[in-house]
Design an enzyme around this catalytic site. Sequence first.
Site, PDB file in Angstrom:
ATOM      1  N   LEU A  55       8.176  23.705  16.462  1.00 39.03           N
ATOM      2  CA  LEU A  55       7.272  23.403  15.347  1.00 39.03           C
ATOM      3  C   LEU A  55       7.110  21.896  15.182  1.00 39.03           C
ATOM      4  CD1 LEU A  55       5.586  24.378  12.889  1.00 39.03           C
ATOM      5  CD2 LEU A  55       7.712  24.259  11.542  1.00 39.03           C
ATOM      6  N   ILE A  86      13.549  19.797  19.407  1.00 31.86           N
ATOM      7  CA  ILE A  86      13.543  21.248  19.550  1.00 31.86           C
ATOM      8  C   ILE A  86      14.880  21.703  20.149  1.00 31.86           C
ATOM      9  CG2 ILE A  86      12.311  23.224  20.480  1.00 31.86           C
ATOM     10  CD1 ILE A  86      10.774  21.377  18.441  1.00 31.86           C
ATOM     11  N   GLN A 138      48.024   9.294  -7.652  1.00 29.26           N
ATOM     12  CA  GLN A 138      46.981   9.780  -8.557  1.00 29.26           C
ATOM     13  C   GLN A 138      45.583   9.672  -7.939  1.00 29.26           C
ATOM     14  OE1 GLN A 138      47.306   7.836 -12.364  1.00 29.26           O
ATOM     15  NE2 GLN A 138      49.361   8.621 -12.750  1.00 29.26           N
ATOM     16  N   GLU A 162      15.052  21.176   8.937  1.00 34.04           N
ATOM     17  CA  GLU A 162      14.681  22.284   8.046  1.00 34.04           C
ATOM     18  C   GLU A 162      14.386  21.799   6.630  1.00 34.04           C
ATOM     19  OE1 GLU A 162      14.265  24.193  10.159  1.00 34.04           O
ATOM     20  OE2 GLU A 162      15.976  24.705  11.390  1.00 34.04           O
TER      21      GLU A 162
END
Length: 399
Positions: A142, A178, A294, A378
């Site tokens: 894509l 890709i 801590q 994505e």
Amino acid sequence: MTPTPSEPLTDRARDYLDLDSLLTDAERRTQATVRAFVDDRIRPYIADWYERAHFPREIAPQMGALGLLGMHLTGYGCAGRSAVEYGLAAMELEAGDSGLRTFVSVQGSLAMTAIHRHGSEEQKRQWLPRMATGELIGCFGLTEPTAGSDPASMRTFARRDGAGDGADWVLSGAKRWIGLASIAAVAVIWAQTDDGIRGFLVPTDSPGFTATPIAGKLSMRASIQCDITMDDVRLPADAVLPGVVGLKGPFSCLNEARYGILWGVLGAARDSYEAAVRYSLQRTQFDRPLAGYQLTQRKLADMVLELQKGQLVALHTGRLKDAGRLQPQQISFGKLNNVREAIAICRQARELLGGNGITLEHSPLRHADNLESVRTYEGTDDVHTLVMGQAITGLPAFR
């Protein structure tokens, strides 16, 4: 006694809120099976694969044998598992490495989903059974060199050559980033046509089709991403996916991949957090364990807060998906939040490991580097922010 790297953590350190209790027996079995596979087949080798920028092709049939390829799909040799089970599998795989989870995502959520959802019966029977076993690998084309977040501007074009419904297609253009293209047998390529954007099944041995791995990556090194060029690739009339026209085709596949991502990144985060806990219990500074200070405990607490909140987001999203009520903008919520927080956890874990944390002996920096890619593909942070903004206000702000 403090745990060695191979010993389990206490229940509170491993799963502070007892989120395992929210899973069904079947979901826990799936998670345990994939975790054991990662411990046996990925963890011992991933540092070497990453350093050599090597994708282990032999792992594909092993994953197929476990039903991990297209595991959310039904029929044609696919496992037909629930969305939550798929998410848990993605999380365990990415605890090994993002690149190996990406393989499962590209193969199943992108290439196989495109064929399963939009292909003809003949196309499904031709490709899906062998892809489910890992015998054949697929890729999904894509993104282009000039069209990443804006796929509508793609320049790849497919024209008809001949008369009537039986006319060939001739495909020309370029794709970039890709996954798996250089080892794939079939490429799902999205292209402009005179009738809108269509998907095509392109055998990668077709004349004019060239896939070239992208070198010099600083991320996703145990994975393959490629440039694709298509120079008048001739395809038969039935190469087109008949079930969809327009961007809703690739977007439906991307949503499947994004769903897997919002689970997967939590595996990288969990692995990094657990590495930091173990290391801080073993590492002595000023005559006491690093974990006894801590500032260290604050960092560990911050990590487990965001990790388990992300796991709750993923589980709720999965339950919505299994119920058929999940909306794309809700996937954006999980992808944006979980990737962002996973990177922060991995970086914090690396910090606790000090100078030793920059070596491949330890996983957090490798995970953090990988997640820079996951954060980009994505849908970037910005894209998912705007998806959420439109859902909140009703006003699109992409342009």
